[in-house]
Design an enzyme around this catalytic site. Structure first.
Site, PDB file in Angstrom:
ATOM      1  N   ASN A  83      12.795 -44.246  -0.454  1.00 53.58           N
ATOM      2  CA  ASN A  83      13.860 -43.263  -0.184  1.00 53.58           C
ATOM      3  C   ASN A  83      13.397 -41.810  -0.365  1.00 53.58           C
ATOM      4  O   ASN A  83      14.019 -40.885   0.156  1.00 53.58           O
ATOM      5  CB  ASN A  83      15.089 -43.510  -1.076  1.00 53.58           C
ATOM      6  CG  ASN A  83      15.875 -44.742  -0.695  1.00 53.58           C
ATOM      7  OD1 ASN A  83      16.600 -45.310  -1.503  1.00 53.58           O
ATOM      8  ND2 ASN A  83      15.742 -45.198   0.554  1.00 53.58           N
TER       9      ASN A  83
ATOM     10  N   ASP B 256      23.627 -51.289   0.407  1.00 53.54           N
ATOM     11  CA  ASP B 256      23.085 -50.827   1.694  1.00 53.54           C
ATOM     12  C   ASP B 256      24.216 -50.573   2.683  1.00 53.54           C
ATOM     13  O   ASP B 256      25.247 -51.241   2.633  1.00 53.54           O
ATOM     14  CB  ASP B 256      22.118 -51.896   2.240  1.00 53.54           C
ATOM     15  CG  ASP B 256      21.200 -51.335   3.311  1.00 53.54           C
ATOM     16  OD1 ASP B 256      21.192 -50.109   3.536  1.00 53.54           O
ATOM     17  OD2 ASP B 256      20.485 -52.142   3.934  1.00 53.54           O
TER      18      ASP B 256
HETATM   19  C1  FPP Z   1      21.674 -47.372   1.187  1.00 48.98           C
HETATM   20  O1  FPP Z   1      22.407 -46.915   2.276  1.00 48.98           O
HETATM   21  C2  FPP Z   1      22.026 -46.693  -0.039  1.00 48.98           C
HETATM   22  C3  FPP Z   1      21.224 -45.803  -0.708  1.00 48.98           C
HETATM   23  C4  FPP Z   1      19.894 -45.422  -0.242  1.00 48.98           C
HETATM   24  C5  FPP Z   1      21.636 -45.153  -1.933  1.00 48.98           C
HETATM   25  C6  FPP Z   1      22.703 -45.815  -2.737  1.00 48.98           C
HETATM   26  C7  FPP Z   1      23.366 -44.774  -3.517  1.00 48.98           C
HETATM   27  C8  FPP Z   1      24.659 -44.723  -3.862  1.00 48.98           C
HETATM   28  C9  FPP Z   1      25.618 -45.788  -3.623  1.00 48.98           C
HETATM   29  C10 FPP Z   1      25.201 -43.524  -4.532  1.00 48.98           C
HETATM   30  C11 FPP Z   1      24.536 -43.140  -5.803  1.00 48.98           C
HETATM   31  C12 FPP Z   1      24.370 -44.241  -6.764  1.00 48.98           C
HETATM   32  C13 FPP Z   1      24.755 -44.215  -8.046  1.00 48.98           C
HETATM   33  C14 FPP Z   1      24.436 -45.366  -8.929  1.00 48.98           C
HETATM   34  C15 FPP Z   1      25.484 -43.092  -8.617  1.00 48.98           C
HETATM   35  P1  FPP Z   1      21.618 -46.356   3.534  1.00 48.98           P
HETATM   36  O2  FPP Z   1      21.647 -44.868   3.445  1.00 48.98           O
HETATM   37  O3  FPP Z   1      20.256 -46.953   3.586  1.00 48.98           O
HETATM   38  O4  FPP Z   1      22.500 -46.862   4.699  1.00 48.98           O
HETATM   39  P2  FPP Z   1      22.029 -47.243   6.193  1.00 48.98           P
HETATM   40  O5  FPP Z   1      21.098 -48.409   6.068  1.00 48.98           O
HETATM   41  O6  FPP Z   1      23.298 -47.578   6.863  1.00 48.98           O
HETATM   42  O7  FPP Z   1      21.374 -46.016   6.763  1.00 48.98           O
END
Ligand code: FPP
Length: 251
Positions: A68, A20
């Protein structure tokens, strides 16, 4: 959580991670959110590599929740593209290091260009045995439990099982994670202290480590620090503090 340089003596068998903070990482730098996801892939690589080096048998990453899907279309499309790229690029390394890939979640909802490479990578790594890397994609714990309940209900309706004889093991065996041991440790980055529909059944006795570090800044030292924190936990699995004394209702 202090940074540790040495691997812990008894690593957990299964570590699960709620990655996250990609969006906040990008915002702090005045970049588009997707740049946070792009950098997040670097952390995925670092953690997979570190887990493998330490001898962790199962690593599960929460890469895309069912919630998501509600994000702006361009962000979802970019995430799907990054995932596809990741799978294509990393497949040779997964095989080189004996890493088996598994997926949990409603993968039927993923676009076909992602499903194709995903199915191929799962199949191509199916016989690897040094570590199992599970990606939670289009995943939600409650949805997984509902789907398991439907399977069991269908089996009962068909007369294959008796409702009163359904056990914990039957439920566990009907989940997407069938065959994977429960996580010993769940790590969540970015300072959020909640479970967000992740491995709800499986994490019943897991230890949780929360860190303020945003996912793109999470690397090997941060992973080792989380393992060190885990190593100092006193796991009781519902047993009382004194060895061998069962105390029903004791958390
Ligand atoms: C949360 O950060 C993260 C995600 C929704 C996606 C995680 C994906 C990756 C790390 C890249 C792709 C994964 C792989 C396995 C190739 P957020 O966007 O919710 O952050 P925020 O809470 O700060 O808005």
């Amino acid at each position: 959580m202090k940074g540790g340089g040495l691997p812990p003596s008894a690593p957990p068998r299964h570590v699960a991670v709620i990655m996250d903070g990609n969006g906040r990482w990008a915002r702090q730098r005045g970049l588009p959110r997707v740049e946070g996801h792009r950098m997040g892939i670097r952390s995925v690589r670092a953690v997979v590599e570190c887990a493998r080096e330490i001898g962790i048998s199962y690593l599960t990453l929460y890469a895309f929740s069912t919630e998501n899907w509600g994000r702006p279309r361009t962000e979802v499309t970019t995430l799907m593209g990054l995932l596809r790229e990741f799978l294509i690029r990393e497949l040779p390394d997964l095989n080189k290091h004996g890493i088996r890939l598994r997926v949990i979640g409603e993968t039927g909802r993923l676009p076909s260009h992602v499903r194709g490479v995903l199915d191929h990578a799962v199949e191509a790594t199916g016989r690897n045995s040094s570590m199992t890397l599970t990606l939670a994609l289009s995943y939600a714990g409650r949805n997984e439990i509902v789907r398991a309940a439907r399977k069991l209900a269908a089996a009962a309706a068909a007369g294959k099982i008796l409702p009163e004889s359904i056990t914990d093991e039957d439920v566990a065996g009907s989940l997407d994670t069938a065959g994977i041991p429960d996580p010993d440790l769940v790590i969540r980055t970015s300072g959020e202290i909640r479970v967000s529909n992740f491995l709800l059944w499986q994490a019943a006795y897991a230890e949780f480590v929360f860190t303020d570090v945003l996912w793109p800044d999470f690397g090997k030292p941060e992973f080792l620090a989380a393992l060190e924190e885990y190593a100092h936990r006193d796991r009781r699995f519902g047993l009382a503090g004194e060895q061998g004394t069962l105390s029903p209702g004791d958390p």
